[in-house]
Design a protein around this motif. Structure first.
Motif, PDB file in Angstrom:
ATOM      1  N   UNK A  96       0.896  -1.279   0.059  1.00  0.00           N
ATOM      2  CA  UNK A  96       0.084   0.035  -0.003  1.00  0.00           C
ATOM      3  C   UNK A  96       0.815   1.274   0.142  1.00  0.00           C
ATOM      4  N   UNK A  97       0.192   2.432  -0.530  1.00  0.00           N
ATOM      5  CA  UNK A  97       0.964   3.742  -0.433  1.00  0.00           C
ATOM      6  C   UNK A  97       2.619   3.646  -1.261  1.00  0.00           C
ATOM      7  N   UNK A  98       2.688   3.555  -2.220  1.00  0.00           N
ATOM      8  CA  UNK A  98       1.522   3.437  -3.467  1.00  0.00           C
ATOM      9  C   UNK A  98       0.949   2.219  -3.443  1.00  0.00           C
ATOM     10  N   UNK A  99      -0.376   2.184  -4.140  1.00  0.00           N
ATOM     11  CA  UNK A  99      -1.091   0.857  -4.271  1.00  0.00           C
ATOM     12  C   UNK A  99      -0.105  -0.094  -5.231  1.00  0.00           C
ATOM     13  N   UNK A 100       0.106  -1.426  -4.963  1.00  0.00           N
ATOM     14  CA  UNK A 100       0.518  -2.248  -5.721  1.00  0.00           C
ATOM     15  C   UNK A 100      -0.159  -2.532  -6.904  1.00  0.00           C
ATOM     16  N   UNK A 127       7.788  -7.445  -0.918  1.00  0.00           N
ATOM     17  CA  UNK A 127       6.698  -6.938  -0.694  1.00  0.00           C
ATOM     18  C   UNK A 127       6.745  -6.082   0.554  1.00  0.00           C
ATOM     19  N   UNK A 128       7.020  -4.702   0.352  1.00  0.00           N
ATOM     20  CA  UNK A 128       7.163  -3.945   1.860  1.00  0.00           C
ATOM     21  C   UNK A 128       6.031  -3.247   2.284  1.00  0.00           C
ATOM     22  N   UNK A 129       5.823  -2.482   3.197  1.00  0.00           N
ATOM     23  CA  UNK A 129       4.861  -1.914   3.970  1.00  0.00           C
ATOM     24  C   UNK A 129       3.571  -2.981   4.221  1.00  0.00           C
ATOM     25  N   UNK A 130       3.845  -4.124   4.842  1.00  0.00           N
ATOM     26  CA  UNK A 130       3.148  -5.209   5.346  1.00  0.00           C
ATOM     27  C   UNK A 130       2.428  -4.575   6.484  1.00  0.00           C
ATOM     28  N   UNK A 131       2.862  -3.297   7.120  1.00  0.00           N
ATOM     29  CA  UNK A 131       2.231  -2.855   8.202  1.00  0.00           C
ATOM     30  C   UNK A 131       0.873  -2.136   7.691  1.00  0.00           C
ATOM     31  N   UNK A 132       0.852  -1.937   6.439  1.00  0.00           N
ATOM     32  CA  UNK A 132      -0.329  -1.224   6.060  1.00  0.00           C
ATOM     33  C   UNK A 132      -1.339  -1.897   5.164  1.00  0.00           C
ATOM     34  N   UNK A 133      -0.891  -3.087   4.773  1.00  0.00           N
ATOM     35  CA  UNK A 133      -1.839  -4.110   3.937  1.00  0.00           C
ATOM     36  C   UNK A 133      -1.420  -5.399   3.947  1.00  0.00           C
ATOM     37  N   UNK A 134      -2.142  -6.271   4.165  1.00  0.00           N
ATOM     38  CA  UNK A 134      -1.677  -7.869   4.076  1.00  0.00           C
ATOM     39  C   UNK A 134      -1.245  -8.350   2.565  1.00  0.00           C
TER      40      UNK A 134
END
Ligand SMILES: Nc1nc2c(ncn2[C@@H]2O[C@H](COP(=O)(O)OP(=O)(O)OP(=O)(O)O)[C@@H](O)[C@H]2O)c(=O)[nH]1
Length: 353
Positions: free
Chosen positions: A126-130, A153-160
């Motif tokens: 997320x942020x930016x949307x994949x 896959x980064x920013x797993x704190x924002x989306x699974x």
């Protein structure tokens, strides 16, 4: 009226002066071999066994002959002292070459990185949307260059990761994920394992957290971390040149500047199909010049779909999506159903999509 004298005549010294030109190429027996770590306006940083030097390329090599990751032979002043310039006289045969075309419609082809054996496709959840399109194009480029691919896959704190990963299930692409927890980047163990003793090129859209990852993996890397633009949702371009960095645990990573486009006009259909061993055999029954897309007349993959298992159908859909992304066509992304990993896709460090 003013008189002219010799000082008014400007003679540009001829390159090479009046020295007679030798027909024999120097053998450069004294040359030292090193690796190009970065390039900046015609200056090449080369890592030699005793340390880094700055160099230019010998004229006979031509423009654009050397890219980051190249093994090169260097002569001249290899002291590495400030203001000195060595000369690159030879480029070793490459084990791989990552290329891109500047435009999909047969633009100029450019070499980006040499000798990497793995492409790490960095995508934020997320942020930016994949977007699958960018990942698909990277996969095609990796297969074309003869590299393994790893999804990071980064920013797993924002989306699974599950929803996005479903797109890559039928391809059996290896994956790892990271997150930021209490200000710290976590989940790097699997990534470190996957990078150990290999040369990995990191690609990804600006803003996905690639510089943050590099800084976490390589102490003192000092890659600049930018902010995601609140209006466009895209990252600012804060990194400029590709840079090869040594990992503390062994191995190398090559950070590339935020890639906005990945032109693939140079990639042959057969090279994409070749990455799908099971389907490649089926396509031997296709008419000559078949695009293998769903509208291709007489495509053997279309015939195969009539009796294919769900997994087989997913594989065809994925291959067609990659082929379409190669030619710049957009196709709707149909999330695939979860299936078992594909044999031969490599040993997963954490999981297989
Ligand atoms: N929530 C969250 N934010 C992250 C994570 N990783 C990076 N970020 C943030 O995402 C933004 C972009 O990170 P960068 O590391 O600059 O991204 P980049 O891909 O290197 O972008 P360029 O330097 O523009 O190529 C920064 O504000 C980071 O702090 C993460 O795992 N979770």
């Amino acid at each position: 009226m003013r008189e002219f004298d010799e000082s008014d005549v400007r003679i540009r010294p001829r390159r090479g002066g009046t020295k007679p030109r030798s027909k024999r190429r120097p053998e450069h027996a004294e040359a030292q071999w090193g690796t190009v770590t970065t390039i900046d306006r015609g200056r090449y940083d080369v890592l030699l066994p005793q340390g880094g030097v700055r160099a230019v390329t010998a004229r006979e090599l031509g423009r654009g002959a050397v890219v980051v990751g190249d093994r090169v032979a260097v002569v001249g002043d290899t002291s590495g002292r400030a203001g000195t310039l060595a000369r690159i006289v030879r480029v070793a045969e490459r084990t791989s070459l990552l290329r891109r075309t500047s435009e999909d419609t047969g633009g100029v082809e450019r070499a980006l990185v040499a000798n990497a054996d793995q492409m790490v496709i960095v995508t934020a959840l997320a942020d930016p949307t994949p977007r699958t399109r960018m990942v698909d194009r990277c996969l095609v480029a990796a297969y074309d260059a003869g590299m393994d691919a790893l999804l990071c896959l980064t920013k797993a704190d924002l989306a699974p990761p599950a929803d996005f990963l479903a797109n890559y299930e039928p391809l059996g692409v290896r994956w790892v994920s990271s997150a930021r927890t209490d200000g710290e980047i976590t989940g790097l163990t699997a990534l470190r394992e996957a990078l150990a003793d290999r040369t990995s090129v990191l690609v990804g859209h600006s803003g996905v957290g690639k510089s943050t990852l590099v800084n976490a993996l390589v102490p003192n890397a000092s890659r600049r971390v930018g902010d995601v633009n609140a209006v466009t949702g895209r990252g600012r371009h804060t990194s400029t040149s590709a840079l090869l960095l040594e990992l503390p645990g062994g191995g190398w990573v090559i950070d590339t500047p935020g890639v906005r486009s990945f032109g693939l006009a140079h990639v042959e259909v057969a090279d994409v199909v070749g990455a799908f061993g099971d389907l490649a055999e089926i396509t031997t029954a296709c008419p000559p010049g078949c695009t293998h897309l769903s509208d291709a007349p007489g495509c053997a993959l279309t015939v195969y779909l009539r009796t294919a298992t769900p997994l087989g159908a997913d594989r065809v859909a994925s291959l067609r999506r990659l082929l379409a992304s190669r030619s710049g066509e957009s196709v709707s992304d149909t999330p695939a159903m979860p299936h078992a990993p594909i044999p031969g896709a490599g040993t997963p460090p954490e999981g297989t999509a």
